[in-house]
Design an enzyme around this catalytic site. Structure first.
Site, short mmCIF file in Angstrom:
data_model
loop_
_atom_site.label_atom_id
_atom_site.label_comp_id
_atom_site.label_asym_id
_atom_site.label_seq_id
_atom_site.Cartn_x
_atom_site.Cartn_y
_atom_site.Cartn_z
N TYR A 70 -1.51 0.32 9.95
CA TYR A 70 -1.78 -0.36 8.67
C TYR A 70 -0.58 -0.21 7.74
CZ TYR A 70 -3.80 -1.14 4.04
OH TYR A 70 -4.03 -1.58 2.77
N SER A 118 0.83 -1.21 0.00
CA SER A 118 0.00 0.00 0.00
C SER A 118 0.86 1.25 0.00
CB SER A 118 -0.89 0.00 1.25
OG SER A 118 -1.53 1.25 1.43
N LYS A 152 2.06 -3.08 6.04
CA LYS A 152 2.39 -3.25 4.63
C LYS A 152 3.90 -3.16 4.39
CE LYS A 152 -1.66 -4.13 3.09
NZ LYS A 152 -1.97 -5.46 2.52
#
Length: 279
Positions: free
Chosen positions: A149, A123, A153
């Site tokens: 998050y 991402s 990634k």
């Protein structure tokens, strides 16, 4: 080097998700069996969200958090497209369990099951604090995550690196920005848009690799502002064909100009998006 894809079993985790449901029919072709892996699957392929697909498509229910289950469904796969994950900010425990531990389980299952090629969905949030000027000029940015998050990634990319270097798997980590199911939005993420067609082209490029290396590329279409340096993707054979700006202008509208400074993660780098809280 390119892989022999004359007859492949390609497993796709998270196949019922936003990206999976659109790219499955685009990856379905003679000489290839698609093995769709998810926790939420219909009893029949025809009842799923993938539209018209062939009888070469298989359904396998499994969670990436279930080590035994994921090893069973990935056994015998030649390649793995790993899309399953928590797709936005969550408390650390949830991010760790699904995105980091889950990816390690998938890679280990892929290796033990005989896969030689893996596509990993990374991402833009893995580099959210990178300035937009760096994004345009640098083929592969070092991780600067903007959230838990984003940290997960960056960890996904690191796992891809170690499995490529230790075991010779050919692995592509794609930093997906603003994936769109249909036409691009006039404003939100238009400069970083990734079409479903280009997502499938990127996966195909990863499936064709056979070099035993790890590659980090942008998951971005050929949007005319050129805000992302797409050279790393082109080096592995990814040639995006869609341009969000051309599509929007064809509708008689003028798209928003991309920012010229500041972090690429935008508002996700600001206090209104605190660590560990759901978006």
């Amino acid at each position: 080097m390119t892989a022999d894809v004359s007859h492949d079993v390609v497993a796709i985790t998270g196949a019922s998700g936003r990206i999976g449901r659109r790219i499955v029919p685009l990856l379905d072709r003679p000489g290839r069996t698609l093995r769709l892996v998810d926790t939420d699957l219909p009893d029949r392929v025809q009842d799923g969200p993938w539209g018209e697909v062939s009888d070469r498509v298989e359904l396998r229910r499994a969670s990436i958090e279930d080590e035994r289950g994921i090893r069973s469904v990935l056994d015998g796969a030649d390649a793995v497209v790993h899309l399953a994950a928590q797709s936005s900010e969550r408390p650390w425990e949830e991010i760790l369990r699904a995105n980091i531990d889950g990816t390690q389980k998938v890679l280990e299952a892929a290796r033990l099951g005989g896969a030689t090629r893996v596509f990993l969905a990374s991402s833009v949030h893995a580099v959210g604090f990178a300035d937009v000027a760096e994004v345009a000029s640098t083929p592969v940015l070092v991780p600067r995550p903007d959230t838990f998050y984003g940290v997960s990634k960056a960890a996904v990319e690191a796992l891809g690196s170690v499995y490529a270097d230790r075991y010779g798997l050919s692995i592509v980590s794609a930093r997906i920005c603003a994936y769109g199911d249909g036409e691009p939005n006039l404003r939100h993420g238009i400069a970083h848009w990734l079409s479903a067609g280009d997502a499938a082209r990127l996966v195909e490029a990863a499936l064709a690799l056979d070099d035993g290396r790890h590659h980090i590329v942008w998951g971005v279409s050929a949007n005319s502002p050129g805000v992302c340096n797409l050279s790393a993707g082109r080096a592995i054979g990814f040639e995006p064909q869609d341009d969000a700006y051309a599509i929007v202008r064809a509708r008689g509208l003028e798209p928003e100009a991309p920012p010229t400074s500041g972090p690429i993660g935008g508002t996700f780098t600001e206090p209104e998006h605190p660590l560990g809280e759901r978006w």
